[in-house]
Write a protein that holds these residues in place. Sequence first.
Motif, short mmCIF file in Angstrom:
data_model
loop_
_atom_site.label_atom_id
_atom_site.label_comp_id
_atom_site.label_asym_id
_atom_site.label_seq_id
_atom_site.Cartn_x
_atom_site.Cartn_y
_atom_site.Cartn_z
N THR A 55 24.64 -27.80 -48.95
CA THR A 55 24.35 -28.23 -50.31
C THR A 55 23.63 -27.12 -51.07
O THR A 55 23.23 -26.11 -50.49
N ARG A 56 23.51 -27.31 -52.39
CA ARG A 56 22.66 -26.43 -53.19
C ARG A 56 21.54 -27.27 -53.78
O ARG A 56 21.76 -28.41 -54.20
N MET A 57 20.33 -26.73 -53.79
CA MET A 57 19.16 -27.44 -54.32
C MET A 57 18.24 -26.39 -54.93
O MET A 57 17.72 -25.53 -54.23
N TYR A 60 13.19 -23.28 -57.50
CA TYR A 60 12.61 -22.25 -58.37
C TYR A 60 13.68 -21.89 -59.39
O TYR A 60 14.69 -21.27 -59.04
N LYS A 61 13.49 -22.27 -60.63
CA LYS A 61 14.54 -22.08 -61.63
C LYS A 61 14.19 -20.98 -62.64
O LYS A 61 13.18 -21.09 -63.33
N PRO A 62 15.00 -19.93 -62.70
CA PRO A 62 14.76 -18.89 -63.71
C PRO A 62 15.33 -19.37 -65.04
O PRO A 62 16.54 -19.56 -65.16
N MET A 94 19.38 -21.99 -51.89
CA MET A 94 18.21 -22.17 -52.76
C MET A 94 17.81 -20.84 -53.37
O MET A 94 17.54 -19.87 -52.65
N GLU A 95 17.78 -20.78 -54.68
CA GLU A 95 17.43 -19.53 -55.35
C GLU A 95 15.94 -19.22 -55.18
O GLU A 95 15.10 -20.12 -55.25
N ILE A 96 15.67 -17.94 -54.96
CA ILE A 96 14.28 -17.47 -54.97
C ILE A 96 14.20 -16.35 -56.02
O ILE A 96 15.17 -15.63 -56.25
N LEU A 120 19.18 -17.98 -48.84
CA LEU A 120 18.42 -17.52 -50.00
C LEU A 120 19.38 -17.04 -51.08
O LEU A 120 20.25 -16.20 -50.81
N GLN A 121 19.23 -17.59 -52.28
CA GLN A 121 20.12 -17.21 -53.38
C GLN A 121 19.38 -16.25 -54.30
O GLN A 121 18.25 -16.52 -54.70
N ILE A 122 20.03 -15.12 -54.59
CA ILE A 122 19.48 -14.20 -55.59
C ILE A 122 20.36 -14.35 -56.82
O ILE A 122 21.57 -14.10 -56.76
N GLY A 123 19.77 -14.80 -57.90
CA GLY A 123 20.54 -15.15 -59.09
C GLY A 123 20.93 -13.94 -59.92
O GLY A 123 20.47 -12.81 -59.69
N THR A 124 21.77 -14.22 -60.89
CA THR A 124 22.36 -13.14 -61.69
C THR A 124 21.30 -12.33 -62.45
O THR A 124 21.51 -11.16 -62.74
N ARG A 125 20.17 -12.95 -62.75
CA ARG A 125 19.11 -12.22 -63.47
C ARG A 125 18.38 -11.25 -62.57
O ARG A 125 17.65 -10.39 -63.03
N ASN A 126 18.52 -11.41 -61.26
CA ASN A 126 17.82 -10.55 -60.31
C ASN A 126 18.75 -9.67 -59.48
O ASN A 126 18.31 -9.07 -58.50
N LEU A 146 24.17 -13.47 -52.86
CA LEU A 146 23.83 -12.58 -53.98
C LEU A 146 24.84 -12.81 -55.11
O LEU A 146 26.03 -12.56 -54.94
N LYS A 147 24.34 -13.27 -56.26
CA LYS A 147 25.25 -13.46 -57.40
C LYS A 147 25.50 -12.12 -58.09
O LYS A 147 24.60 -11.27 -58.16
N ARG A 148 26.68 -11.96 -58.64
CA ARG A 148 26.96 -10.74 -59.41
C ARG A 148 26.08 -10.73 -60.67
O ARG A 148 25.73 -11.79 -61.20
N LEU A 176 30.53 -14.95 -57.33
CA LEU A 176 31.08 -14.76 -58.68
C LEU A 176 30.67 -15.96 -59.53
O LEU A 176 30.92 -17.10 -59.15
N ARG A 177 30.05 -15.69 -60.66
CA ARG A 177 29.52 -16.78 -61.49
C ARG A 177 29.81 -16.60 -62.97
O ARG A 177 29.18 -17.20 -63.83
N GLY A 178 30.82 -15.75 -63.26
CA GLY A 178 31.17 -15.53 -64.66
C GLY A 178 30.38 -14.40 -65.27
O GLY A 178 29.30 -14.04 -64.80
N SER A 212 30.59 -24.01 -61.85
CA SER A 212 29.69 -24.71 -62.79
C SER A 212 29.09 -23.73 -63.79
O SER A 212 29.12 -23.95 -65.00
N HIS A 213 28.52 -22.63 -63.28
CA HIS A 213 27.88 -21.68 -64.19
C HIS A 213 28.90 -20.81 -64.92
O HIS A 213 28.58 -20.21 -65.94
N SER A 214 30.13 -20.73 -64.40
CA SER A 214 31.16 -19.97 -65.10
C SER A 214 31.69 -20.75 -66.29
O SER A 214 31.71 -20.28 -67.42
C1 PEP Z 1 22.02 -21.25 -60.38
O1 PEP Z 1 22.92 -21.15 -59.51
O2 PEP Z 1 21.28 -22.24 -60.45
C2 PEP Z 1 21.86 -20.17 -61.35
C3 PEP Z 1 20.84 -20.13 -62.19
O3 PEP Z 1 22.86 -19.28 -61.28
P1 PEP Z 1 23.03 -17.86 -62.00
O4 PEP Z 1 22.01 -16.96 -61.40
O5 PEP Z 1 24.43 -17.50 -61.65
O6 PEP Z 1 22.83 -18.08 -63.47
#
Ligand code: PEP
Length: 281
Positions: A55-57, A60-62, A94-96, A120-126, A146-148, A176-178, A212-214
């Motif tokens: 699952t995804r949960m 920590y939300k950027p 889970m994003e950190i 550990l998820q590294i989001g597109t901003r990082n 690791l998101k692009r 890949l997230r758009g 979803s984010h794309s």
């Molecule tokens: C997320 O997956 O919750 C998210 C914020 O994704 P992204 O880093 O791709 O915007």
Amino acid sequence: LGRHKNDHRPTHFDYNGVRFGQDTLNVFAGLCAVDTLEHVELMMQALRDNGQVCTRMGAYKPRTSPYSFQGHGKACLPYVFELAGKYGIKVIAMEITHESHVEEICEALYRTGNSTGVMLQIGTRNTQNFELLKIVGRQQDFPVLLKRGFGITLDESLNAAEYLASEGNRKVVFGLRGMKTNMADPHRNFVDFAHVPVVKRLTRMPVCIDPSHSVGMRAASPEGILDIVNATAQGVIAGANMILVDFHPVPGKALVDGPQALLIRELPLFLEDVRIARESY
Ligand code: PEP
């Protein structure tokens, strides 16, 4: 991860009983942001009932605005991990956004008995937060999604993945997230799932798609533009190995990204669509 010509080590890996590679497909349906314990439980129950173990949960939300909900952080980890154990969830993406989050996750896993695992998820901003990448690369316990980066080249994002590998962590999935564009697109981001086979050819990383984010909205418009389900099918037919997708029991009450969340009762249909698309790959 495939960018070093003399390095032929495979990058598939097993984590907490789940296999990740360029030949597997794992669905990570879940909450974009943890809001209430009840919603987490409803989500995990639905996953268990539909044979899912990932699952995804988001804890920590950027967020773009400092005034938006920032996630419950470490306060929600104990009940998220306990419920994961109760419903047989083996891996939570889970994003950190900071190294302290890794410590908080380790501590909460330890306290709750460690039965679930965390990717550990590294989001597109990082994506190019090189110091964070080096820190996450140095710890070997967790796999990494690791998101692009949304505004950099694919090559730059692939080099970011090498920061993880060069520090020792080779359990990396590329997401890949758009992409952001300055055109008036119908979607939240330019859907980039045509890059699934490109990344698989250039590297040995499993490739994740985030419809979803794309796409950014749950319903297809009357004009019939690509919706989340269609985008998912495109990505799966292109060879995606992981799907990160937002669901919510009551999207209208979601604290983050409600408009793009699919309904929990749609989960069986979604999984069936994924299965059919996978057969066409
Ligand atoms: C997320 O997956 O919750 C998210 C914020 O994704 P992204 O880093 O791709 O915007």
